[in-house]
Design an enzyme around this catalytic site. Structure first.
Site, mmCIF file in Angstrom:
data_model
loop_
_atom_site.group_PDB
_atom_site.id
_atom_site.type_symbol
_atom_site.label_atom_id
_atom_site.label_comp_id
_atom_site.label_asym_id
_atom_site.label_seq_id
_atom_site.Cartn_x
_atom_site.Cartn_y
_atom_site.Cartn_z
ATOM 1 C CG ASP A 47 -1.875 1.063 1.295
ATOM 2 O OD1 ASP A 47 -2.382 1.521 0.152
ATOM 3 O OD2 ASP A 47 -2.512 1.378 2.252
ATOM 4 C CG HIS A 59 -5.658 0.396 6.037
ATOM 5 N ND1 HIS A 59 -4.924 -0.593 5.573
ATOM 6 C CD2 HIS A 59 -5.624 1.535 5.289
ATOM 7 C CE1 HIS A 59 -4.058 0.017 4.788
ATOM 8 N NE2 HIS A 59 -4.374 1.388 4.419
ATOM 9 C CG HIS A 116 -4.949 6.442 4.960
ATOM 10 N ND1 HIS A 116 -5.093 6.676 3.676
ATOM 11 C CD2 HIS A 116 -4.403 5.153 5.299
ATOM 12 C CE1 HIS A 116 -4.667 5.568 3.016
ATOM 13 N NE2 HIS A 116 -4.408 4.491 4.007
ATOM 14 C CB CYS A 133 -3.642 11.117 0.746
ATOM 15 S SG CYS A 133 -5.411 11.161 0.564
ATOM 16 C CG ASN A 175 -0.756 3.710 4.200
ATOM 17 O OD1 ASN A 175 -2.041 3.359 4.159
ATOM 18 N ND2 ASN A 175 -0.129 3.330 3.019
HETATM 19 MG MG MG Z 1 -3.735 2.915 3.056
#
Ligand code: MG
Length: 284
Positions: free
Chosen positions: A14, A205, A207, A238, A247
């Protein structure tokens, strides 16, 4: 409730898929190995989506087999369809993740399907993966807000989570894709989802785009969540807010967890060094 927390490292997948620079395969292998050596129990290694969709990870077939695997560490890979699953199997994968979202506007933009269509498409993927003895995870993006449609109702997230769990996903990761989640939202979403998925099988998950990722981790811990995703060095910006963080960084997450008395088994300094090395390679 256990104080141990599982940190799921998503940087090699990711993180790197959201960086403009393409990293050589050998360096990706080294990153994955360094992160596992730092004590991370799960290192999401790569993605078997099409090279056209994610050119940064076009070398998945080369990277995964080259990784020296640490016993006890899981190395999931992202798989979009049966073709991707076959590539993953050929490369030696034993854990996969499928991905959808909590808003049709986002799934249409991201994978060209509605949520319902994506679930139909995953059914044979998950069935085959389970027949092959693979461990399976399901991602739900935009669970705290969608860049196209705005607010997302917790009941919608719960419906998607229940469907993925029903298809056999062993773990469901609920994503704050654009980093708009608020701490007061977290228990609402977790509570709604826990109607269909045990909280022990839920991951968050988060951000840090809005700067609230750690507050949301605290809210998740209070709600009983013990699995969190993060990315070494905060790799992966992002895509909806150029230049902004995406992240949550693994070193920040691990430091925060340790301060609060949660064991992770992770050496935050070793993660920080690996992340800093990779940030240099991608020119951040
Ligand atoms: Mg992510």
């Amino acid at each position: 409730m256990s104080d141990a927390v599982t940190v799921v490292e998503v940087g090699p997948r990711d993180g790197l898929q959201n960086e403009a620079a393409v990293v050589p395969a050998a360096d990706k292998v080294r990153l994955i190995e360094r992160l596992a050596d730092a004590g991370l129990p799960v290192v999401e290694a790569t993605s078997f989506v099409s090279a056209k969709a994610v050119p940064q990870l076009a070398d998945a077939d080369e990277v995964l087999p080259a990784v020296r695997r640490r016993p006890g560490v899981r190395y999931p890979v992202l798989v979009p369809n049966v073709r991707g699953l076959e590539r993953a199997l050929a490369a030696g994968a034993d854990a996969i993740a499928v991905f959808t979202a909590a808003s049709d506007e986002f799934t249409r933009a991201n994978i060209g399907m509605t949520i319902a269509e994506s679930l139909l498409a995953f059914a044979p993927v998950l069935q085959r993966a389970q027949a092959e003895g693979m461990w399976t995870r399901g991602y739900i993006s935009t669970a705290f807000g969608c860049p196209y449609s705005g607010a997302v109702q917790p009941a919608v997230v719960a419906g998607v989570a229940g469907a993925l769990h029903g298809l056999g996903c062993r773990e469901i990761s609920i994503g704050d894709t654009i980093g708009v989640g608020r701490p007061e939202q977290v228990p609402e979403v977790v509570e709604a989802v826990s109607g269909s998925v045990p909280v022990s099988e839920l991951a968050l998950h988060l951000h840090d785009t809005g700067g609230r990722a750690l507050e949301n981790v605290a809210a998740g811990l209070a709600a009983g969540v013990r699995i969190f995703d993060s990315s070494a060095g905060g790799l992966g910006g992002c895509p909806f807010a150029p230049g902004a963080p995406g992240n949550l960084s693994t070193e920040a997450l691990v430091g925060f967890l340790h301060e609060r008395g949660h064991e992770t088994g992770v050496d935050a300094e070793a993660v920080r060094e690996a992340g800093a090395w990779m940030r240099g390679l991608v020119g951040r």
